[in-house]
Design an enzyme around this catalytic site. Structure first.
Site, PDB file in Angstrom:
ATOM      1  N   ASP A  77     -68.426 -37.986  42.007  1.00 27.59           N
ATOM      2  CA  ASP A  77     -69.497 -38.984  42.106  1.00 27.59           C
ATOM      3  C   ASP A  77     -69.142 -40.334  41.504  1.00 27.59           C
ATOM      4  OD1 ASP A  77     -71.401 -37.291  43.370  1.00 27.59           O
ATOM      5  OD2 ASP A  77     -71.714 -36.267  41.470  1.00 27.59           O
ATOM      6  N   HIS A  91     -66.918 -31.993  34.479  1.00 27.08           N
ATOM      7  CA  HIS A  91     -67.158 -31.009  35.535  1.00 27.08           C
ATOM      8  C   HIS A  91     -67.030 -29.617  34.955  1.00 27.08           C
ATOM      9  CE1 HIS A  91     -66.835 -28.839  39.332  1.00 27.08           C
ATOM     10  NE2 HIS A  91     -67.448 -29.885  39.844  1.00 27.08           N
TER      11      HIS A  91
HETATM   12  N1  CMC Z   1     -70.665 -37.554  29.040  1.00 27.24           N
HETATM   13  C1  CMC Z   1     -70.607 -37.231  27.722  1.00 27.24           C
HETATM   14  N2  CMC Z   1     -70.362 -35.994  27.274  1.00 27.24           N
HETATM   15  C2  CMC Z   1     -70.200 -35.025  28.179  1.00 27.24           C
HETATM   16  C3  CMC Z   1     -70.246 -35.277  29.558  1.00 27.24           C
HETATM   17  C4  CMC Z   1     -70.491 -36.609  29.979  1.00 27.24           C
HETATM   18  N3  CMC Z   1     -70.548 -36.910  31.285  1.00 27.24           N
HETATM   19  N4  CMC Z   1     -70.047 -34.122  30.247  1.00 27.24           N
HETATM   20  C5  CMC Z   1     -69.880 -33.173  29.322  1.00 27.24           C
HETATM   21  N5  CMC Z   1     -69.954 -33.714  28.077  1.00 27.24           N
HETATM   22  C6  CMC Z   1     -69.744 -33.005  26.797  1.00 27.24           C
HETATM   23  C7  CMC Z   1     -70.943 -32.145  26.428  1.00 27.24           C
HETATM   24  O1  CMC Z   1     -71.863 -32.883  25.633  1.00 27.24           O
HETATM   25  C8  CMC Z   1     -70.272 -31.037  25.650  1.00 27.24           C
HETATM   26  O2  CMC Z   1     -69.936 -31.523  24.393  1.00 27.24           O
HETATM   27  P1  CMC Z   1     -69.934 -30.504  23.100  1.00 27.24           P
HETATM   28  O3  CMC Z   1     -68.898 -29.467  23.412  1.00 27.24           O
HETATM   29  O4  CMC Z   1     -69.606 -31.375  21.947  1.00 27.24           O
HETATM   30  O5  CMC Z   1     -71.328 -29.946  23.023  1.00 27.24           O
HETATM   31  C9  CMC Z   1     -68.951 -30.818  26.404  1.00 27.24           C
HETATM   32  O6  CMC Z   1     -68.664 -32.095  26.999  1.00 27.24           O
HETATM   33  C10 CMC Z   1     -69.031 -29.754  27.494  1.00 27.24           C
HETATM   34  O7  CMC Z   1     -70.130 -30.088  28.322  1.00 27.24           O
HETATM   35  P2  CMC Z   1     -71.070 -29.023  29.021  1.00 27.24           P
HETATM   36  O8  CMC Z   1     -72.416 -29.624  29.200  1.00 27.24           O
HETATM   37  O9  CMC Z   1     -70.990 -27.714  28.283  1.00 27.24           O
HETATM   38  O10 CMC Z   1     -70.335 -28.840  30.413  1.00 27.24           O
HETATM   39  P3  CMC Z   1     -70.945 -28.213  31.704  1.00 27.24           P
HETATM   40  O11 CMC Z   1     -69.841 -27.564  32.419  1.00 27.24           O
HETATM   41  O12 CMC Z   1     -72.140 -27.384  31.391  1.00 27.24           O
HETATM   42  O13 CMC Z   1     -71.485 -29.497  32.517  1.00 27.24           O
HETATM   43  C11 CMC Z   1     -71.589 -31.365  33.957  1.00 27.24           C
HETATM   44  C12 CMC Z   1     -70.826 -30.081  33.583  1.00 27.24           C
HETATM   45  C13 CMC Z   1     -71.005 -31.919  35.230  1.00 27.24           C
HETATM   46  C14 CMC Z   1     -73.068 -31.032  34.184  1.00 27.24           C
HETATM   47  C15 CMC Z   1     -71.449 -32.388  32.803  1.00 27.24           C
HETATM   48  O14 CMC Z   1     -70.090 -32.726  32.648  1.00 27.24           O
HETATM   49  C16 CMC Z   1     -72.289 -33.623  33.032  1.00 27.24           C
HETATM   50  O15 CMC Z   1     -73.468 -33.641  32.647  1.00 27.24           O
HETATM   51  N6  CMC Z   1     -71.712 -34.714  33.657  1.00 27.24           N
HETATM   52  C17 CMC Z   1     -72.485 -35.894  33.984  1.00 27.24           C
HETATM   53  C18 CMC Z   1     -73.265 -35.675  35.270  1.00 27.24           C
HETATM   54  C19 CMC Z   1     -72.343 -35.660  36.485  1.00 27.24           C
HETATM   55  O16 CMC Z   1     -71.511 -36.518  36.664  1.00 27.24           O
HETATM   56  N7  CMC Z   1     -72.565 -34.669  37.382  1.00 27.24           N
HETATM   57  C20 CMC Z   1     -71.805 -34.531  38.622  1.00 27.24           C
HETATM   58  C21 CMC Z   1     -70.940 -33.324  38.622  1.00 27.24           C
HETATM   59  S1  CMC Z   1     -69.689 -33.325  39.934  1.00 27.24           S
HETATM   60  C22 CMC Z   1     -70.561 -33.244  41.419  1.00 27.24           C
HETATM   61  C23 CMC Z   1     -71.508 -32.123  41.534  1.00 27.24           C
HETATM   62  O17 CMC Z   1     -71.175 -30.978  41.273  1.00 27.24           O
HETATM   63  O18 CMC Z   1     -72.634 -32.376  41.915  1.00 27.24           O
END
Ligand code: CMC
Length: 441
Positions: A368, A311
């Site tokens: 989720d 998140h």
């Molecule tokens: N699985 C594997 N790696 C992950 C995941 C995941 N679910 N989430 C983040 N990472 C890694 C990402 O690859 C990055 O790694 P590195 O630093 O080595 O490049 C690090 O963690 C930070 O990730 P980010 O993409 O910079 O984080 P963000 O804040 O931009 O993204 C997120 C947040 C929710 C989009 C992401 O965690 C994600 O894609 N999660 C899976 C989809 C999901 O469950 N979404 C629902 C979110 S909660 C409800 C809502 O708001 O709708």
């Protein structure tokens, strides 16, 4: 350099011979922000913040989140208390009106929701013309914007009219959602009933038919109520920011919410609940091997992420996930269901939380992760999970849209950019006219 003086705290630096001084503002919970409104005027600089990771776009009195401590409050009330003690309709009222309703206000609000729950008969024809396989999120968004063609009085901005628009939208969204489901399974639409409460009504419209009465189970209704409360607001997330941004141009509430629904649909946002259950199904088909999925999620070149994990704001366990997990256990126990998916979810969570990759990045289950299992236990099809999220999030979108509209600090949303394209160049001397390029094909 950071300084404090009579007028408050500020940050000061010099750039290109100009001295820049920006105030630091503090929220009610002690969070601090640099107010950069005058940054460009004072320094000629803009900020660059892809994903708006560090950017506060507004002051808001609706939802407080502490991502380090796993705290979520709506209008000051902890989410745990609201889930324990309230119905969704009360929380919707709290978000939109700023305070929990008194008994008479509660009844009046319910009465209004019932009165506005039907959709115009002509709108029923719209459903018939979507293809059978249409994704319900597309239908939902299109139907919400269509509401503005049937209820044009919303163009007036009086408080009373706005109240009616708000109530209409809250009430009709669940009717639209249920009708789109009925259309997808080829069954006749079931009208809302004034005898039923908000969640009961929704379940009845979804699952009763002329030949089978839906038996309302109070425990199922309660679980749905609780799930909707968990989704009701969450600060300036992608869909809420979309609602605000669209609203900032002066677009009406229906248009803003229709855009918010589209933003929610994406798999990184609300679409993740569908993605989670599809992931669990793949694991089950694959013989229940959770390690394989974890390894895949860790491989950057796989393009796969563990759905329902991670998140932007929470760097600890999402409090909504904790509550959803409990609702999930209680409901499955009540229904006497042993669920293969719950077993997979718990094994996946346990393994991921012990894995250095997830520990180092602060990746925990988000809202989720468990909700899909609950929706499925209630009988809601997978492609409708994000629609359920939208029904839950609607009061938050409305409250945020109203707050934005009343906020004298706000202007039309219009971020800047750092241009990285070609320098100015002209026809001739190596440049091409469009006609030359076309004839060169
Ligand atoms: N699985 C594997 N790696 C992950 C995941 C995941 N679910 N989430 C983040 N990472 C890694 C990402 O690859 C990055 O790694 P590195 O630093 O080595 O490049 C690090 O963690 C930070 O990730 P980010 O993409 O910079 O984080 P963000 O804040 O931009 O993204 C997120 C947040 C929710 C989009 C992401 O965690 C994600 O894609 N999660 C899976 C989809 C999901 O469950 N979404 C629902 C979110 S909660 C409800 C809502 O708001 O709708």
């Amino acid at each position: 350099m950071n300084r404090r003086e009579h007028g408050g705290e500020y940050i000061e630096f010099s750039y290109d011979g100009r001295s820049v001084r920006l105030p630091i503002v503090t929220g009610t919970e002690g969070d601090k922000a640099i107010d950069i409104r005058d940054l460009r005027k004072q320094s000629g600089l803009i900020t660059l913040d892809p994903g708006l990771v560090n950017t506060g776009s507004c002051r808001s009195g609706i939802t407080y989140i502490d991502g380090e401590r796993g705290i979520l409050r709506y209008r000051g009330y902890p989410i745990e208390d609201l889930v324990e003690n309230c119905e969704f309709v009360e929380v919707a009222y709290l978000l939109v009106h700023g305070a929990l309703p008194k008994a008479d206000e509660r009844e009046h609000f319910s009465d209004l929701l019932n009165r506005h729950s039907m959709i115009h008969e002509d709108m029923r024809n719209f459903f018939r013309n979507y293809p059978e396989h249409a994704h319900p999120m597309a239908v939902l968004s299109a139907m919400v914007i269509s509401l503005s063609t049937f209820y044009p009085e919303l163009e007036s901005s009086s408080d009373e009219e706005m109240d009616i628009t708000v109530t209409r939208l809250l009430s009709k969204l669940r009717t639209i959602a249920a009708f789109s489901y009925k259309k997808s399974v080829g069954e006749p639409f079931v009208y809302p009933s004034h005898r039923l409460r908000y969640c009961e009504n929704f379940l009845n419209m979804m699952f009763s038919s002329p030949v089978v009465d839906y038996q309302i189970d109070p425990k199922v209704v309660r679980a749905l109520d609780q799930l909707l409360i968990l989704h009701a607001d969450h600060g300036q997330n992608c869909s809420t920011s979309t609602v605000r941004l669209v609203g900032s141009s002066g677009a009406n509430l229906y248009a803003s919410v229709a855009a918010g629904i589209c933003a929610l649909w994406g798999h990184l946002h609300g679409g993740a609940n569908q993605g989670v259950v599809e992931m669990f199904e793949r694991i089950i088909r694959d013989g229940g091997n959770v390690d394989k999925v974890i390894e895949l999620a860790k491989r950057k070149d796989s393009g796969f992420r563990l759905m329902g994990f991670g998140h932007r704001v929470y760097k600890t366990y999402d409090p909504r996930a904790r509550l959803a997990k409990k609702v999930c256990h209680d409901l499955l126990e009540h229904l006497g269901k042993s669920d293969a998916m719950l077993d997979i979810a718990m094994r996946l969570e346990e393994k991921a939380l012990k894995d250095d990759y997830f520990i180092e990045r602060g990746l925990y289950p988000n809202v989720d992760f468990y909700t899909g299992i609950i929706f499925q236990a209630i009988g809601i099809p997978t492609n409708m999970f994000t629609v359920m999220f939208a029904i839950g999030r609607l009061p938050g979108w409305i409250a945020q849209w109203l707050e934005h509209r009343a906020d004298r600090e706000q202007k039309i949303g219009r971020p800047r950019q750092l241009y990285v394209g070609p320098h100015e160049h002209h026809f001739g001397g190596g440049g091409h006219r469009p006609s030359e390029r076309a004839s060169a094909k």
